[in-house]
Design a protein around this motif. Sequence first.
Motif, PDB file in Angstrom:
ATOM      1  N   ARG A  29       0.836  -1.208   0.000  1.00 46.98           N
ATOM      2  CA  ARG A  29       0.000   0.000   0.000  1.00 46.98           C
ATOM      3  C   ARG A  29       0.872   1.260   0.000  1.00 46.98           C
ATOM      4  O   ARG A  29       0.598   2.208  -0.729  1.00 46.98           O
ATOM      5  CB  ARG A  29      -0.932  -0.020   1.206  1.00 46.98           C
ATOM      6  CG  ARG A  29      -1.878   1.149   1.216  1.00 46.98           C
ATOM      7  CD  ARG A  29      -2.726   1.170   2.465  1.00 46.98           C
ATOM      8  NE  ARG A  29      -3.602   2.291   2.427  1.00 46.98           N
ATOM      9  CZ  ARG A  29      -4.911   2.222   2.407  1.00 46.98           C
ATOM     10  NH1 ARG A  29      -5.497   1.046   2.455  1.00 46.98           N
ATOM     11  NH2 ARG A  29      -5.647   3.301   2.357  1.00 46.98           N
ATOM     12  N   LEU A 119      -5.760   0.018  -5.407  1.00 46.20           N
ATOM     13  CA  LEU A 119      -5.940   0.083  -3.958  1.00 46.20           C
ATOM     14  C   LEU A 119      -7.066  -0.854  -3.522  1.00 46.20           C
ATOM     15  O   LEU A 119      -6.927  -1.591  -2.545  1.00 46.20           O
ATOM     16  CB  LEU A 119      -6.246   1.522  -3.543  1.00 46.20           C
ATOM     17  CG  LEU A 119      -6.146   1.874  -2.073  1.00 46.20           C
ATOM     18  CD1 LEU A 119      -4.756   1.573  -1.531  1.00 46.20           C
ATOM     19  CD2 LEU A 119      -6.477   3.340  -1.862  1.00 46.20           C
ATOM     20  N   GLU A 123      -6.818  -4.122  -1.079  1.00 43.12           N
ATOM     21  CA  GLU A 123      -7.663  -4.292   0.110  1.00 43.12           C
ATOM     22  C   GLU A 123      -8.480  -5.593   0.013  1.00 43.12           C
ATOM     23  O   GLU A 123      -8.675  -6.279   0.996  1.00 43.12           O
ATOM     24  CB  GLU A 123      -8.631  -3.106   0.257  1.00 43.12           C
ATOM     25  CG  GLU A 123      -7.932  -1.813   0.620  1.00 43.12           C
ATOM     26  CD  GLU A 123      -7.293  -1.850   1.987  1.00 43.12           C
ATOM     27  OE1 GLU A 123      -7.877  -2.441   2.916  1.00 43.12           O
ATOM     28  OE2 GLU A 123      -6.185  -1.300   2.122  1.00 43.12           O
TER      29      GLU A 123
END
Length: 126
Positions: A29, A119, A123
Amino acid sequence: GITLRIFHVLIYRVRLREGNNMSNLRQQREALENEHRYYQKRLDSIEQEYHYMKRDMMNHTDRLCNWTSHFYRDIPNHLGAATSQLWQLRDEFDMRMRRYEGQLAEERSRERKQYRKRLDDLEYHR
């Protein structure tokens, strides 16, 4: 006895693996965010350069029109043609600049979408 100890070792390994996965996820991340920030700074720099170029073009055109008006002040029939050519060139340049602005906006939008997707993927694969 032994089964309980094996059970605890297995739980420890699972937690350790989850911790490593979380650490890896955090690193991925951070790398993604750093890449996004770098790309945004690059686009900001390009956009700033574009605005300087556009401002300079407007200033040069104004000076050139003033110079042309001064030069042709005694020959009125040439003044109109000369300044109209300058304004036509400025309008053409303006069209190119608007097209460039659109391309820059599309690139920013594309990059933001790609960043959000990556992203979300990161996740989702936690």
